[in-house]
Design an enzyme around this catalytic site. Structure first.
Site, PDB file in Angstrom:
ATOM      1  CB  ILE A   9      -0.957   0.001   1.199  1.00 57.34           C
ATOM      2  CG1 ILE A   9      -1.946  -1.163   1.086  1.00 57.34           C
ATOM      3  CG2 ILE A   9      -1.715   1.326   1.285  1.00 57.34           C
ATOM      4  CD1 ILE A   9      -2.835  -1.343   2.296  1.00 57.34           C
ATOM      5  CB  CYS A  22       3.872   0.883   9.730  1.00 58.01           C
ATOM      6  SG  CYS A  22       3.330   2.175  10.860  1.00 58.01           S
ATOM      7  N   PRO A  23       2.139  -1.758  10.102  1.00 55.34           N
ATOM      8  CG  PRO A  23       3.332  -3.708  10.574  1.00 55.34           C
ATOM      9  CD  PRO A  23       3.330  -2.518   9.667  1.00 55.34           C
ATOM     10  CB  SER A  80      -2.244   2.154   8.852  1.00 54.36           C
ATOM     11  OG  SER A  80      -1.609   0.923   9.097  1.00 54.36           O
ATOM     12  CG  ASP A  92     -10.772   4.868   6.572  1.00 56.06           C
ATOM     13  OD1 ASP A  92     -11.936   5.303   6.457  1.00 56.06           O
ATOM     14  OD2 ASP A  92     -10.457   3.688   6.299  1.00 56.06           O
ATOM     15  CD  GLU A 152     -11.593   1.457  13.723  1.00 55.35           C
ATOM     16  OE1 GLU A 152     -10.754   2.242  13.245  1.00 55.35           O
ATOM     17  OE2 GLU A 152     -11.751   0.288  13.287  1.00 55.35           O
ATOM     18  CG  HIS A 163     -11.788   0.720   9.454  1.00 52.29           C
ATOM     19  ND1 HIS A 163     -11.237   0.258  10.629  1.00 52.29           N
ATOM     20  CD2 HIS A 163     -11.065   0.140   8.465  1.00 52.29           C
ATOM     21  CE1 HIS A 163     -10.227  -0.554  10.355  1.00 52.29           C
ATOM     22  NE2 HIS A 163     -10.104  -0.629   9.037  1.00 52.29           N
TER      23      HIS A 163
END
Length: 315
Positions: free
Chosen positions: A158, A205-206, A233, A258, A263, A282
């Site tokens: 990405i 990044c994770p 992310s 996002d 959430e 999201h």
């Protein structure tokens, strides 16, 4: 094979076909599953598919027939991997299904931050243009992104797609990657340099112990007062309290998020009150094309499991 999908709705609210999975076994499909419903619903399942429904060691230990867990996403932190490994349960994920979808959303958000299309469209509908003495007006400064510097944290699939789009818009690109490789039109730098020199910072990044709250008081203090932050992310990459203060005091110019820490978020989240913060629910991953690709890959993962040709293994 008995296949149970625990939380199908976000992947397929009704605009996709489940045929690719129905061909592989007997499918039970649930739109949503509460934690206390997991064991009951998956009791006879040999294959369980989950997106955000958590499978802890407790649930895994009670699912005697379970042989395979398919995560309907790239991140697989919803599964207790060690518990699955102890039971020799195969776990797969779905990487790279939404690369272009997410990269495009980065620029949708950036263009809203700089061109304010939605804001002006709504103002026109409420009569602002009709009441103007001149042929045009703007409520916020309009910014060209050509010649700005895009800083990308994480140059995986990405991040690389974002870099390609940024170059097409005439932006310079800086990137931070733990193990950098030569990349066209990208200059690899350390994080401090990226924070200091970027006009736009996009996170790709994770979320790990190392990257948790990567955006914090210290990193925000390094950024330009004209800089924008974009996060498509993981919400946990950002210390929201620090970001709120930075936005309130105009320490940075704006943010587009996002993803959030929680959430769905609480209705009184202070970020909602800030006019220099854009928030979307999201959805960067959620184009129909990307969701269809996700479903197809998930089905191919199961087919590989059934035929002994495993792919996209987590364990």
């Amino acid at each position: 094979m008995n296949i149970v999908i625990l939380d199908a709705y976000t992947l397929n609210p009704g605009d996709l076909s489940w045929d690719v999975l129905n061909k592989l076994g007997n499918c039970e499909i649930y739109d949503r599953t509460l934690p206390n419903q997991v064991v009951q619903r998956a009791a006879n399942a040999e294959i369980v598919l989950t997106n955000k429904t958590i499978l802890t060691s407790k649930e895994i230990s009670q699912l005697a027939k379970l042989k395979y867990i398919g995560v309907l996403a790239t991140g697989y932190n919803v599964v207790d991997i060690e518990a699955a490994k102890a039971r020799d349960i195969v776990v797969t994920n779905v990487p790279s299904y939404g690369t272009n979808s997410v990269a495009q959303m980065v620029f949708a958000l950036l263009l809203e931050l700089t061109k304010h299309v939605g804001l002006h469209s709504e103002a026109v509908k409420f009569g602002r243009w009709s009441n103007q003495a001149d042929f045009c007006y703007w409520d916020k400064s309009l910014i060209d992104i050509e010649n700005l510097t895009m800083g990308i944290v994480g140059l995986g699939a990405i991040g690389a797609a974002v870099a390609k789009l940024a170059a097409a818009f005439g932006m310079s690109v800086l990137a931070y990657q733990r193990n950098p490789k030569p990349t066209p039109n990208v200059k690899h730098v350390d994080l401090e340099t990226l924070f200091k020199q970027s006009d736009v910072i996009s996170l790709h990044c994770p979320q790990t112990l190392e990257t948790q709250q990567l955006i914090n008081v210290q990193s925000l203090a390094l950024m330009k007062t004209s800089a924008f932050l974009i996060n498509t992310s993981r919400g946990g990459l950002v210390d929201e309290a620090a970001l709120i203060k930075a936005l309130e005091t105009k320490q940075i110019a704006g943010a587009a998020l996002d993803v959030l820490n929680f959430e769905p978020p609480n209705a009184d989240n202070p970020l909602f009150k800030l006019d220099n913060c854009i928030i979307t629910p999201h959805i960067a991953w959620a184009t129909k094309t990307a969701r269809q690709r996700l479903l197809n890959i998930a089905a191919a993962n199961i087919d590989g499991f059934l035929t002994g040709d495993l792919q996209n293994l987590v364990i």
